[in-house]
Design an enzyme around this catalytic site. Structure first.
Site, PDB file in Angstrom:
ATOM      1  N   ARG A 108     -57.633 -13.998  50.129  1.00 57.15           N
ATOM      2  CA  ARG A 108     -57.726 -13.987  48.668  1.00 57.15           C
ATOM      3  C   ARG A 108     -59.197 -13.879  48.253  1.00 57.15           C
ATOM      4  O   ARG A 108     -60.001 -14.732  48.616  1.00 57.15           O
ATOM      5  CB  ARG A 108     -57.116 -15.271  48.086  1.00 57.15           C
ATOM      6  CG  ARG A 108     -57.274 -15.377  46.577  1.00 57.15           C
ATOM      7  CD  ARG A 108     -56.632 -16.649  46.010  1.00 57.15           C
ATOM      8  NE  ARG A 108     -56.786 -16.688  44.570  1.00 57.15           N
ATOM      9  CZ  ARG A 108     -57.398 -17.672  43.903  1.00 57.15           C
ATOM     10  NH1 ARG A 108     -57.892 -18.724  44.523  1.00 57.15           N
ATOM     11  NH2 ARG A 108     -57.515 -17.613  42.596  1.00 57.15           N
ATOM     12  N   HIS A 153     -62.204 -14.438  38.176  1.00 58.90           N
ATOM     13  CA  HIS A 153     -62.518 -15.783  38.650  1.00 58.90           C
ATOM     14  C   HIS A 153     -63.819 -16.233  37.968  1.00 58.90           C
ATOM     15  O   HIS A 153     -64.867 -16.338  38.587  1.00 58.90           O
ATOM     16  CB  HIS A 153     -62.630 -15.805  40.181  1.00 58.90           C
ATOM     17  CG  HIS A 153     -62.500 -17.172  40.801  1.00 58.90           C
ATOM     18  ND1 HIS A 153     -61.554 -17.477  41.760  1.00 58.90           N
ATOM     19  CD2 HIS A 153     -63.203 -18.315  40.604  1.00 58.90           C
ATOM     20  CE1 HIS A 153     -61.686 -18.748  42.129  1.00 58.90           C
ATOM     21  NE2 HIS A 153     -62.689 -19.276  41.434  1.00 58.90           N
ATOM     22  N   GLU A 198     -57.350 -20.191  37.311  1.00 62.38           N
ATOM     23  CA  GLU A 198     -57.532 -21.445  36.580  1.00 62.38           C
ATOM     24  C   GLU A 198     -57.978 -21.252  35.138  1.00 62.38           C
ATOM     25  O   GLU A 198     -59.075 -21.663  34.752  1.00 62.38           O
ATOM     26  CB  GLU A 198     -58.532 -22.340  37.331  1.00 62.38           C
ATOM     27  CG  GLU A 198     -58.100 -22.626  38.765  1.00 62.38           C
ATOM     28  CD  GLU A 198     -58.991 -23.637  39.468  1.00 62.38           C
ATOM     29  OE1 GLU A 198     -60.051 -23.994  38.921  1.00 62.38           O
ATOM     30  OE2 GLU A 198     -58.629 -24.065  40.573  1.00 62.38           O
ATOM     31  N   ASN A 338     -53.221 -23.863  42.473  1.00 58.52           N
ATOM     32  CA  ASN A 338     -54.459 -24.410  43.036  1.00 58.52           C
ATOM     33  C   ASN A 338     -54.375 -25.921  42.892  1.00 58.52           C
ATOM     34  O   ASN A 338     -54.128 -26.419  41.787  1.00 58.52           O
ATOM     35  CB  ASN A 338     -55.688 -23.933  42.241  1.00 58.52           C
ATOM     36  CG  ASN A 338     -55.979 -22.465  42.454  1.00 58.52           C
ATOM     37  OD1 ASN A 338     -55.237 -21.765  43.142  1.00 58.52           O
ATOM     38  ND2 ASN A 338     -57.067 -21.991  41.870  1.00 58.52           N
ATOM     39  N   TYR A 340     -56.028 -29.870  44.186  1.00 56.73           N
ATOM     40  CA  TYR A 340     -56.988 -30.662  44.937  1.00 56.73           C
ATOM     41  C   TYR A 340     -56.732 -32.173  44.885  1.00 56.73           C
ATOM     42  O   TYR A 340     -56.985 -32.866  45.857  1.00 56.73           O
ATOM     43  CB  TYR A 340     -58.416 -30.398  44.429  1.00 56.73           C
ATOM     44  CG  TYR A 340     -58.909 -29.007  44.756  1.00 56.73           C
ATOM     45  CD1 TYR A 340     -59.619 -28.758  45.923  1.00 56.73           C
ATOM     46  CD2 TYR A 340     -58.647 -27.937  43.908  1.00 56.73           C
ATOM     47  CE1 TYR A 340     -60.061 -27.480  46.235  1.00 56.73           C
ATOM     48  CE2 TYR A 340     -59.087 -26.649  44.212  1.00 56.73           C
ATOM     49  CZ  TYR A 340     -59.793 -26.431  45.380  1.00 56.73           C
ATOM     50  OH  TYR A 340     -60.216 -25.165  45.691  1.00 56.73           O
ATOM     51  N   GLU A 404     -55.108 -22.305  46.374  1.00 62.38           N
ATOM     52  CA  GLU A 404     -56.323 -23.048  46.735  1.00 62.38           C
ATOM     53  C   GLU A 404     -55.972 -24.480  47.078  1.00 62.38           C
ATOM     54  O   GLU A 404     -55.166 -25.106  46.397  1.00 62.38           O
ATOM     55  CB  GLU A 404     -57.342 -23.101  45.584  1.00 62.38           C
ATOM     56  CG  GLU A 404     -58.137 -21.852  45.385  1.00 62.38           C
ATOM     57  CD  GLU A 404     -59.202 -22.005  44.304  1.00 62.38           C
ATOM     58  OE1 GLU A 404     -59.726 -23.128  44.110  1.00 62.38           O
ATOM     59  OE2 GLU A 404     -59.494 -21.001  43.647  1.00 62.38           O
TER      60      GLU A 404
HETATM   61  C1  GBH Z   1     -61.554 -24.502  42.067  1.00 63.54           C
HETATM   62  O1  GBH Z   1     -61.653 -25.172  40.892  1.00 63.54           O
HETATM   63  C2  GBH Z   1     -62.165 -23.150  41.851  1.00 63.54           C
HETATM   64  O2  GBH Z   1     -61.178 -22.165  41.645  1.00 63.54           O
HETATM   65  C3  GBH Z   1     -63.112 -22.725  42.925  1.00 63.54           C
HETATM   66  O3  GBH Z   1     -63.870 -21.649  42.472  1.00 63.54           O
HETATM   67  C4  GBH Z   1     -63.959 -23.898  43.333  1.00 63.54           C
HETATM   68  O4  GBH Z   1     -64.964 -23.538  44.218  1.00 63.54           O
HETATM   69  C5  GBH Z   1     -63.053 -24.930  43.942  1.00 63.54           C
HETATM   70  O5  GBH Z   1     -62.059 -25.298  43.050  1.00 63.54           O
HETATM   71  C6  GBH Z   1     -63.758 -26.188  44.385  1.00 63.54           C
HETATM   72  O6  GBH Z   1     -64.298 -26.884  43.294  1.00 63.54           O
HETATM   73  O7  GBH Z   1     -63.681 -34.631  36.945  1.00 63.54           O
HETATM   74  O8  GBH Z   1     -65.671 -34.099  35.742  1.00 63.54           O
HETATM   75  O9  GBH Z   1     -65.809 -34.584  38.032  1.00 63.54           O
HETATM   76  C7  GBH Z   1     -61.461 -26.540  40.892  1.00 63.54           C
HETATM   77  C8  GBH Z   1     -61.762 -26.985  39.518  1.00 63.54           C
HETATM   78  C9  GBH Z   1     -63.381 -28.719  39.744  1.00 63.54           C
HETATM   79  C10 GBH Z   1     -61.740 -28.699  38.022  1.00 63.54           C
HETATM   80  C11 GBH Z   1     -63.725 -30.131  39.360  1.00 63.54           C
HETATM   81  C12 GBH Z   1     -62.029 -30.086  37.673  1.00 63.54           C
HETATM   82  C13 GBH Z   1     -63.485 -31.880  37.727  1.00 63.54           C
HETATM   83  C14 GBH Z   1     -64.865 -32.283  37.377  1.00 63.54           C
HETATM   84  N1  GBH Z   1     -62.026 -28.388  39.386  1.00 63.54           N
HETATM   85  N2  GBH Z   1     -63.387 -30.449  37.998  1.00 63.54           N
HETATM   86  S1  GBH Z   1     -65.005 -34.014  36.985  1.00 63.54           S
END
Ligand code: GBH
Length: 506
Positions: A108, A153, A198, A338, A340, A404
């Site tokens: 991807r 993106h 996203e 996606n 996490y 992701e």
């Molecule tokens: C993905 O977004 C992205 O698609 C990718 O590009 C990126 O590299 C990857 O994740 C890793 O980050 O709660 O204020 O501390 C994840 C998006 C990142 C959204 C962190 C929420 C929370 C910040 N997330 N964010 S905070």
């Protein structure tokens, strides 16, 4: 293997250390023992601005990340930028060789809009930019790797941003015309398309101190940016359906992210309602229109009520016309997820602006949940399982591909915490497939390479492969997690034994 032969010896040394560590770590992560179904697809993900570099080469135009990082370097944790990044613009063959060595079914990546059309407008295309992605796609196909392509993106051309970017409804037409270029040039070989990565994060970048374009337009900007992206998505879906699908036979979706919210007190009806509301604001915001035709009713109600209370003449959440609702409904050929992390919630308000105040919830973490260098990335594999079940129940068990999932650390080659994270999330996926009958058909690890992690610059690492950003040659070095993932792809299993016994031979 020719691409990484220079560091092979070093890697073998690293690996000996890794193998010992793995024996230790593998013992404390339970695997359910299930095997991934035969057709299950494994892949790795990247994004243009985060890996390509070549920011002003061969006619590429300036996008909002070039603009922000050059104008306001102090906003980036290490004051860095993506000017060079992993230099994948030049080293794409090396990236593909890694994907090949991992035996990935698909890769991807995203296309940089301003490389295709420097200002974003399609009457002036950039042939050298178009040629770059032709080379990348051809290289993947020559290696039997399926391209899964993200059109957007987070890197809108700066010219279109100056016209208002995603809060300007006309962007949906600019995006549609850009998509037409991509279908025309690449659709003969690309069969998997993601319109937006996203869209919620893109919207946050308009509401508060988030990502580029780094605007502070509160929830008005937030909802407008989301609205335009949804309309744009539906236009591109129908463009493909009407003009390309018969011939090209591809599939389209959009990648939706979000924390999964669970009730703080699983017995409390109020906490259960709050978690459901939070999930509708976070994920239903984009999935509900695409699967059911409009914004989630609870979101409509709560935002309308709040806007009224504030004395606004209209709701900050825009309204779709009947026709738009119809055009949006059914525009995902698969659910691209996606994911996490997870939070517990209860009714209240959260100090973190990432959590939408309109939804009125406060977040909590369990002290037993492992953390990472990124404060937001708390490790809760059980949350992924529950989220997959939520998607199954909410949208009638659609085919799901995880586009992701990955872990942040400081960049060590012996990245056992990453192995543990990926393994436990793959295990949660297996449980969702076999115990809950969720229709998950693929998994994509974020990321193939360490890369430019947006506002965190090069401080946080997500790669299976280490990249030395201090060396102008940006050499790649395999991490322990690379070997782990390679083994999962090969065996379709998470069993510790198969990995630990095979690893020393690699
Ligand atoms: C993905 O977004 C992205 O698609 C990718 O590009 C990126 O590299 C990857 O994740 C890793 O980050 O709660 O204020 O501390 C994840 C998006 C990142 C959204 C962190 C929420 C929370 C910040 N997330 N964010 S905070």
């Amino acid at each position: 293997m020719q691409y990484f032969s220079t560091s092979a010896l070093k890697q073998f040394e690293m690996f000996k250390i890794a193998a010992v560590g793995l024996l230790i770590i593998s013992s404390n992560i339970l695997s359910s023992g299930y095997k991934f179904p035969d057709g299950f697809m494994f892949g790795a993900s990247t994004a243009a601005y985060q890996i390509e570099g070549g920011w002003n080469e061969d006619g590429k135009g300036v996008n909002i990340w070039d603009h922000l990082t050059h104008l306001r370097p102090e906003l980036i944790r290490d004051h860095s930028n993506g000017d060079v990044a992993c230099d994948s613009y030049h080293k794409y063959k090396e990236d593909v060789a890694l994907a090949k060595d991992l035996n990935l079914q698909f890769y991807r990546f995203s296309i940089s809009w301003s490389r295709i059309a420097p200002s974003g407008e399609v009457h002036k295309l950039n042939p050298e930019g178009i040629a770059y992605y032709n080379r990348l796609i051809d290289e993947l196909i020559a290696n039997d790797i399926v391209p899964l392509v993200t059109m957007y993106h987070w890197d809108i051309p700066q010219y279109l941003q100056d016209l208002g970017g995603w809060v300007n409804p006309i962007m949906s037409d600019y995006f549609k015309e850009y998509a037409r270029v991509l279908f025309s040039y690449y659709g003969d070989r690309v069969k998997w398309w993601i319109t937006f990565n996203e869209p919620m994060e893109t919207s946050k970048a308009y509401s508060f101190n988030g990502y580029a374009p780094y605007l502070h337009l509160n929830n008005t900007g937030y909802y407008l940016a989301g609205h335009t992206q949804l309309i744009a998505h539906s236009k591109v879906y129908h463009l493909y359906n009407d003009e390309f699908k018969d011939k090209q036979q591809g599939k389209i979706s959009l990648s939706l992210n979000g924390v999964f919210f669970i009730p703080k007190d699983e017995q409390s009806q109020d906490d259960i309602n709050t978690a459901e509301r939070a999930n509708q604001f976070e994920r239903g915001w984009f999935s509900h229109p695409v699967y059911k035709g409009d914004y989630p009713p609870v979101m409509r109600q709560w935002v309308d009520k709040k806007s009224k209370k504030e004395g606004r003449p209209w709701s900050t959440l825009p309204t779709f016309t009947k026709k738009e609702i119809e055009l949006l409904k059914g525009t995902a050929d698969f659910y691209a997820l996606n994911h996490y992390s997870t939070r517990m919630v209860t009714h209240g308000s959260d100090p973190n602006p990432n959590y939408n105040p309109d939804a009125e919830y406060a977040t909590f973490v369990d002290k037993s949940w492992p953390t990472s260098v990124a404060s937001w990335l708390i490790v809760v594999p059980e949350g992924l399982k529950r989220l997959l079940v939520w998607i199954k129940n909410e949208y009638d068990n659609p085919p799901v591909i995880i586009t992701e999932n990955g872990f942040a650390d400081n960049g060590t080659l012996n990245d056992f915490e990453r192995i543990s994270y990926v393994k436990s999330h793959l295990n949660a996926t297996l449980q969702a497939i076999f115990e809950d009958k969720c229709n998950v058909f693929g998994y994509t690890v974020w990321s193939l390479l360490d890369n430019f992690e947006w506002m965190d610059g090069y401080a946080y690492h997500f790669g299976l492969v280490h990249v030395d950003f201090n060396n102008p040659l940006t050499p790649r070095t395999l991490k322990a997690s690379y070997q782990f993932f390679k083994n999962v792809v090969a065996t379709h299993r998470l069993d510790d034994s198969s990995f630990t016994t095979q690893s020393p031979e690699l």
